[in-house]
Motif scaffolding. Structure first.
Motif, PDB file in Angstrom:
ATOM      1  N   UNK A 266      13.464 -29.596 -25.415  1.00 41.69           N
ATOM      2  CA  UNK A 266      14.544 -30.481 -24.993  1.00 41.69           C
ATOM      3  C   UNK A 266      15.626 -30.440 -26.062  1.00 41.69           C
ATOM      4  N   UNK A 267      16.863 -30.468 -25.612  1.00 41.76           N
ATOM      5  CA  UNK A 267      17.982 -30.504 -26.544  1.00 41.76           C
ATOM      6  C   UNK A 267      18.348 -31.958 -26.803  1.00 41.76           C
ATOM      7  N   UNK A 268      18.463 -32.351 -28.057  1.00 40.84           N
ATOM      8  CA  UNK A 268      18.866 -33.725 -28.353  1.00 40.84           C
ATOM      9  C   UNK A 268      20.361 -33.820 -28.593  1.00 40.84           C
ATOM     10  N   UNK A 269      20.839 -33.012 -29.518  1.00 47.20           N
ATOM     11  CA  UNK A 269      22.260 -33.104 -29.813  1.00 47.20           C
ATOM     12  C   UNK A 269      22.724 -31.835 -30.516  1.00 47.20           C
ATOM     13  N   UNK A 270      24.007 -31.618 -30.438  1.00 45.84           N
ATOM     14  CA  UNK A 270      24.594 -30.452 -31.086  1.00 45.84           C
ATOM     15  C   UNK A 270      24.713 -30.736 -32.582  1.00 45.84           C
ATOM     16  N   UNK A 271      24.308 -29.817 -33.409  1.00 46.36           N
ATOM     17  CA  UNK A 271      24.430 -30.066 -34.841  1.00 46.36           C
ATOM     18  C   UNK A 271      25.361 -29.079 -35.531  1.00 46.36           C
ATOM     19  N   UNK A 272      25.795 -28.058 -34.841  1.00 50.34           N
ATOM     20  CA  UNK A 272      26.708 -27.135 -35.514  1.00 50.34           C
ATOM     21  C   UNK A 272      27.013 -25.947 -34.636  1.00 50.34           C
ATOM     22  N   UNK A 273      27.983 -25.186 -35.111  1.00 50.18           N
ATOM     23  CA  UNK A 273      28.367 -24.018 -34.339  1.00 50.18           C
ATOM     24  C   UNK A 273      28.818 -22.929 -35.284  1.00 50.18           C
ATOM     25  N   UNK A 274      28.346 -21.727 -35.048  1.00 51.48           N
ATOM     26  CA  UNK A 274      28.758 -20.593 -35.869  1.00 51.48           C
ATOM     27  C   UNK A 274      29.457 -19.574 -35.005  1.00 51.48           C
ATOM     28  N   UNK A 275      29.675 -18.399 -35.588  1.00 44.99           N
ATOM     29  CA  UNK A 275      30.398 -17.365 -34.858  1.00 44.99           C
ATOM     30  C   UNK A 275      29.672 -16.973 -33.579  1.00 44.99           C
ATOM     31  N   UNK A 276      28.369 -16.817 -33.693  1.00 46.49           N
ATOM     32  CA  UNK A 276      27.681 -16.256 -32.536  1.00 46.49           C
ATOM     33  C   UNK A 276      26.734 -17.230 -31.846  1.00 46.49           C
ATOM     34  N   UNK A 277      26.628 -18.449 -32.347  1.00 47.29           N
ATOM     35  CA  UNK A 277      25.677 -19.349 -31.713  1.00 47.29           C
ATOM     36  C   UNK A 277      26.089 -20.803 -31.888  1.00 47.29           C
ATOM     37  N   UNK A 278      25.619 -21.630 -30.973  1.00 51.14           N
ATOM     38  CA  UNK A 278      25.746 -23.070 -31.111  1.00 51.14           C
ATOM     39  C   UNK A 278      24.359 -23.577 -31.459  1.00 51.14           C
ATOM     40  N   UNK A 279      24.278 -24.485 -32.424  1.00 47.83           N
ATOM     41  CA  UNK A 279      22.966 -24.951 -32.845  1.00 47.83           C
ATOM     42  C   UNK A 279      22.753 -26.390 -32.381  1.00 47.83           C
ATOM     43  N   UNK A 280      21.622 -26.607 -31.769  1.00 49.19           N
ATOM     44  CA  UNK A 280      21.260 -27.948 -31.341  1.00 49.19           C
ATOM     45  C   UNK A 280      19.999 -28.385 -32.057  1.00 49.19           C
ATOM     46  N   UNK A 281      19.912 -29.688 -32.261  1.00 54.59           N
ATOM     47  CA  UNK A 281      18.628 -30.205 -32.685  1.00 54.59           C
ATOM     48  C   UNK A 281      17.887 -30.576 -31.426  1.00 54.59           C
ATOM     49  N   UNK A 282      16.609 -30.251 -31.385  1.00 56.80           N
ATOM     50  CA  UNK A 282      15.843 -30.554 -30.187  1.00 56.80           C
ATOM     51  C   UNK A 282      14.392 -30.777 -30.531  1.00 56.80           C
ATOM     52  N   UNK A 283      13.602 -30.821 -29.517  1.00 52.59           N
ATOM     53  CA  UNK A 283      12.177 -31.048 -29.694  1.00 52.59           C
ATOM     54  C   UNK A 283      11.372 -30.150 -28.799  1.00 52.59           C
ATOM     55  N   UNK A 284      10.176 -29.850 -29.232  1.00 51.37           N
ATOM     56  CA  UNK A 284       9.228 -29.198 -28.353  1.00 51.37           C
ATOM     57  C   UNK A 284       8.659 -30.291 -27.475  1.00 51.37           C
ATOM     58  N   UNK A 285       8.797 -30.119 -26.160  1.00 49.48           N
ATOM     59  CA  UNK A 285       8.445 -31.197 -25.234  1.00 49.48           C
ATOM     60  C   UNK A 285       6.998 -31.659 -25.424  1.00 49.48           C
ATOM     61  N   UNK A 286       6.100 -30.707 -25.610  1.00 47.70           N
ATOM     62  CA  UNK A 286       4.680 -31.056 -25.649  1.00 47.70           C
ATOM     63  C   UNK A 286       4.284 -31.828 -26.906  1.00 47.70           C
ATOM     64  N   UNK A 287       4.895 -31.469 -28.036  1.00 47.32           N
ATOM     65  CA  UNK A 287       4.412 -32.033 -29.298  1.00 47.32           C
ATOM     66  C   UNK A 287       5.403 -32.983 -29.963  1.00 47.32           C
ATOM     67  N   UNK A 288       6.645 -32.935 -29.517  1.00 47.15           N
ATOM     68  CA  UNK A 288       7.653 -33.756 -30.174  1.00 47.15           C
ATOM     69  C   UNK A 288       8.127 -33.156 -31.487  1.00 47.15           C
ATOM     70  N   UNK A 289       7.625 -31.979 -31.822  1.00 44.04           N
ATOM     71  CA  UNK A 289       8.005 -31.322 -33.069  1.00 44.04           C
ATOM     72  C   UNK A 289       9.498 -31.003 -33.071  1.00 44.04           C
TER      73      UNK A 289
END
Lengths: 362, 353
Positions: free
Chosen positions: A16-39
C-alpha cells in the motif's frame, strides 16, 4: 487480462502506498507498507514514457544490481519496493548533537566494507559511495544504497566512463580521466568517508574537478612517479602544483595508529596498491580495541528515535499513520535532504522536544 | 582477476531464506533462483500459457461475432517455439549489423526466451518483442545507443515499435536483467585449460575454443540455458569440440560427475540447435495473423473495446481516490494534520530540484 498483467496486479496488491516522500529524475518515491506485515517500505515508481530512449539507464542499473545483491549491508529490494530506511550517514555526521566514539566509526566503516566486499565479490562496482548513499536502518544496520551508477567490472581492455562518483569522493585517477579502473575507485570513496566520520566535515571538498585535484594533493601531497607510476600519462593529466606530504597524524590527532594505517591504505594514490575490501575486513583496525560498537549502541538521530518510538507504538496497537514521516530519502540528486539536514544543524535537540516547530517554518 | 568457473555439478538451492556468504555467487543470482526449470516444467509452462491464450482469444472472437472461432487453427506450443527460435536468429543478424558485442546478443536472446515463458506469441508477436529485447539488452549491458540510431538502422521500424513494449518486456523479465552467460563460462574454461599440466599446443587450444564457441552460439537456440548452469553448458560445448580435453579439465577440477550431466546437454544442442526452416515458420506466421489476440491489434474493434474498458476502470479508480481525498479533507481536524501536510509540501518542493 494476460498472465503478466495479472501477476503484476497481484504484486501491486501486496503493497500500500501511504504518501509521496520524494522524486528523482527517473522515479517517484513513496513511503508505503507491505499489506500483510505492515513492514515499512519505500516504493519507487519508475517514470515511463518521458525519456526519448525509453527506460532510464540509472533505473535499469539500480534495478539490475539490486535484484542480484542480497546482503545485510546492501539495501534490500523487493521488486522496486525497497526497504524503508530512516536516515543516512550524512545526516548522522551533520547532526551536531551526536557524539561519535571511535568504536562507532569502526562499526560504520566495518559495515561499509562488508557491503562493499559483497558487491566487489559479485563483480559489481558501486561508483557513487558517499555518506548520503549509506543508509541506516532503525536497528542501526548500515546499508549501501543507490546503485544508479553501478556496473559490472569491465573486462581488461574495455573502457568505462570516468564521469562517476560524486566529486568529493572521487579518486584522482578518475579526475585524471582514467578509463580503465577497478574496485580501487570505491575504496578511495570509503577512505574519504572514513576521514569524514573522524573530522565530522567532508575531508576533500573540492569546488570544481580541477580544485578537487588540488584539494586532494594539498591534503595528501602531490604524488611522485614513484608513488604512482604512470599517472602523468593518464588522458587528462595536468600538473596542479607541488604540495608537500603531511603525515595524516597532523590532521587526525585523535585517531589510533591502526585507523590511520587503514585510512592511508584506502587513500593510496596508486590504485593497484590500494587495499581491497576483502583485505580491509581483516585489517588489524577492526580487531583492535575498542571493538566496533554494537548496532543498538550506535548514535541515532532524532528522526531514527522517533521512528523507533513509532514502531513501538504500532506494536502497542496505537498506529498513527498520519504522523510526520522520518527524514526523507529520495532518488538523487537529492537536495531536499541537504536542505533538511542543513536545517538540523544548530537546531540541536530542541527539534525533538518542540513539536510545534515544523509549523513555524516556511 | 579471472572469473573462476563454478564448481560442477551445482547442488540444488538451499531455501533457507538467509543470505549466506558461503554459497557460490552464482546461487545468489536471479538466474539460478528464478530462471532455471526442468524440461518438463518448461513444457508444462508453455502448454498452459498456450491453452490459456487460445481460450481467451477464442472468447474474444466469439464475443465479437459468435461462431467466428470455430475454423481458426490456433498455434500449438511447439509452433510458438519455432517462431521464437526464428527470431533468435534475427537477433544474431541484427547484432552483426550493429556490431554489438557478444554480451548484448546473448543477453537479448535470453530476454526473448524468458519473455515467452510469461507470454505467448499470439498476444505479442516476436518481431517487435525481439527488437525491444535487443534494445533493452544494449542498455542493461552498458552498451547503450540512442533509440533514434537504433530504429533508423532497422527497416520498417519506428521508435514506438520498441518503446511501446519496453516496459512490458522489462516487467515480464521481472526486472531481472542480469544474465550469466555461457560464453563467459567458456572463457573461464579456456583460461583453465591453458593451466593444465602439459597443455595442448596454443593452436590446438585456440581451435578447440573457436569450435566450442560455435557450439555455445548454437546452444542459444535451445532451452539449455533455462535448464542448466552456464558452466555446465560451456563444458558440454567444450566436450563437443574436444571430448578428451573436456574430460581432462573435469579431472583436474575433481568434477568428473559433470561429464555425465553434459551428455544430455550435448544431445540437446545437437538435436534442438537447428534453425527452423523458413517455409515452416512462414506458414506458422501466416496462421498467426488469423489467430492473434485482436485485443492487442492496434485499431481493431476488440482493441478499442478493451481500451475503452481500461479507461473506464481508470476513471473509476480516479473518481474513487478523489472521493476519498475529499472525504478525508472534510472529516479531518484542520489543526490536526498540519505536520503531515508539511512533510508532503516539502516532498513536493523537491520535484523542481
Amino acid at each position: 487480462m494476460d498472465a503478466v498483467e495479472k501477476a503484476n496486479a497481484d504484486r501491486q496488491r501486496r503493497w500500500t502506498k501511504d504518501r509521496k516522500v520524494g522524486e528523482g529524475t527517473y522515479a517517484v518515491v513513496y513511503q508505503g507498507r507491505e499489506a500483510a506485515t505492515g513492514r515499512k517500505v519505500a516504493i519507487k515508481k519508475i517514470k515511463v514514457g518521458q525519456f526519448k530512449d525509453g527506460l532510464d539507464m540509472s533505473a535499469i542499473r539500480e534495478v539490475k544490481y539490486l535484484r542480484e545483491l542480497h546482503h545485510q549491508n546492501v539495501i534490500e529490494n523487493l521488486n522496486l519496493v525497497l526497504e524503508f530506511l530512516d536516515t543516512d550517514l550524512e545526516m548522522i555526521i551533520k547532526d551536531r548533537t551526536l557524539v561519535f566514539l571511535p568504536a562507532d566509526i569502526k562499526a560504520w566503516i566495518a559495515m561499509t566494507f562488508r557491503g562493499l566486499e559483497f558487491c566487489h565479490r559479485n563483480f559489481i562496482l558501486h561508483r557513487d559511495l558517499k555518506p548520503n548513499n549509506l543508509l541506516i536502518a532503525s536497528d542501526g544496520q548500515l546499508k549501501l544504497a543507490d546503485f544508479g551508477l553501478a556496473r559490472d567490472m569491465a573486462d581488461p581492455g574495455y573502457k568505462m566512463t570516468c564521469q562517476v562518483i560524486t566529486r568529493w569522493y572521487r579518486p584522482p585517477e578518475l579526475l585524471f580521466g582514467a578509463r580503465y579502473y577497478s574496485t580501487g575507485v570505491d575504496i578511495w570513496s570509503v577512505g574519504c568517508i572514513f576521514a569524514e566520520l573522524m573530522l565530522r566535515t567532508p575531508y576533500l571538498p573540492g569546488e570544481s574537478d580541477m580544485d578537487q585535484l588540488k584539494t586532494t594533493f594539498r591534503a595528501l601531497g602531490t604524488p611522485t612517479e614513484e608513488d604512482w607510476p604512470g599517472h602523468t600519462k593518464l588522458p587528462d593529466y595536468v600538473p596542479v602544483g607541488q604540495f608537500p606530504k603531511t603525515p595524516l597524524r597532523e590532521l587526525f590527532t585523535a585517531a589510533s595508529g591502526d585507523a590511520l594505517n587503514l585510512l592511508q591504505r584506502c587513500l593510496t594514490y596508486e590504485p593497484r596498491k590500494r587495499i581491497s575490501a576483502r583485505e580491509a575486513l581483516t585489517h588489524p583496525y577492526f580487531t583492535a580495541l575498542p571493538y566496533p560498537s554494537h548496532l543498538s549502541k550506535l548514535p541515532k538521530t532524532a528522526s531514527q528515535i522517533a521512528a523507533a518510538t513509532r514502531v513501538q507504538e504500532e506494536v502497542e496497537g496505537n498506529v498513527d499513520q498520519s504522523a510526520p514521516g522520518p527524514a526523507v530519502r529520495a532518488a538523487p540528486p537529492n537536495r531536499l535532504k541537504r536542505k533538511m539536514s542543513g536545517d538540523e544543524i544548530g537546531r540541536s535537540v530542541a527539534r525533538k522536544l518542540d513539536f510545534s516547530q515544523p509549523a513555524t517554518q516556511g | 582477476m579471472i572469473m573462476a568457473v563454478e564448481t560442477l555439478p551445482s547442488t540444488p538451492p538451499q531455501s533457507d531464506g538467509q543470505s549466506s556468504s558461503k554459497k557460490p555467487i552464482y546461487e545468489g543470482s536471479t538466474q539460478f533462483r528464478n530462471w532455471r526449470f526442468s524440461a518438463a516444467q518448461l513444457h508444462a509452462t508453455r502448454t498452459s500459457l498456450n491453452a490459456g491464450a487460445v481460450a481467451a482469444i477464442r472468447h474474444t472472437f466469439e464475443a465479437n461475432s459468435p461462431g467466428s472461432s470455430s475454423d481458426i487453427q490456433f498455434l500449438t506450443a511447439e509452433e510458438e517455439i519455432l517462431l521464437v527460435k526464428l527470431y533468435v536468429t534475427k537477433i544474431t543478424q541484427l547484432c552483426g549489423h550493429f556490431r554489438f558485442p557478444e554480451e548484448v546478443e546473448a543477453t537479448a536472446v535470453s530476454y526473448l526466451k524468458r519473455f515467452y515463458l510469461k507470454n505467448t506469441v499470439m498476444d505479442w508477436h516476436p518481431k517487435n518483442v525481439m527488437l525491444t529485447a535487443l534494445f533493452l539488452a544494449t542498455k542493461t549491458t552498458n552498451h547503450p545507443i540512442s533509440l533514434e540510431a537504433y530504429t533508423s538502422n532497422i527497416p520498417r521500424t519506428a521508435p514506438s515499435d520498441v518503446l511501446d513494449l519496453e516496459f512490458l518486456v522489462a516487467q515480464s523479465l521481472a526486472f531481472e536483467f542480469a544474465i550469466w552467460h555461457v560464453h563467459r563460462a567458456l572463457w573461464g574454461l579456456w583460461l583453465d585449460l591453458q593451466d593444465l599440466p602439459d597443455p595442448p599446443s596454443t593452436e590446438k587450444l585456440q581451435q578447440c575454443y573457436d569450435t566450442a564457441l560455435q557450439h555455445v552460439r548454437t546452444s542459444r537456440m535451445t532451452d539449455a540455458d533455462l535448464i542448466y548452469t552456464p558452466s555446465q553448458i560451456a563444458l558440454a560445448c567444450m566436450s563437443l569440440a574436444d571430448a578428451d580435453l573436456a574430460a581432462r579439465w573435469a579431472r583436474s577440477k575433481d568434477a568428473e560427475a559433470a561429464l555425465d550431466i553434459i551428455e544430455s546437454i550435448k544431445d540437446l544442442i545437437k538435436g534442438d540447435g537447428t534453425v527452423p526452416s523458413v517455409e515452416v515458420v512462414r506458414e506458422i506466421d501466416r496462421r498467426l495473423r488469423l489467430c492473434k489476440n485482436p485485443e492487442k491489434v492496434v485499431g481493431s474493434k476488440a482493441y478499442l473495446a478493451k481500451k475503452e474498458q481500461d479507461e473506464k476502470d481508470a476513471e473509476m479508480k480516479r473518481a474513487k481516490k478523489a472521493d476519498l481525498t475529499r472525504k478525508a479533507m472534510e472529516e479531518s481536524d484542520p489543526f490536526g494534520t498540519e505536520l503531515s501536510t508539511e512533510a508532503q509540501n516539502i516532498a513536493e518542493l523537491d520535484e523542481d530540484d
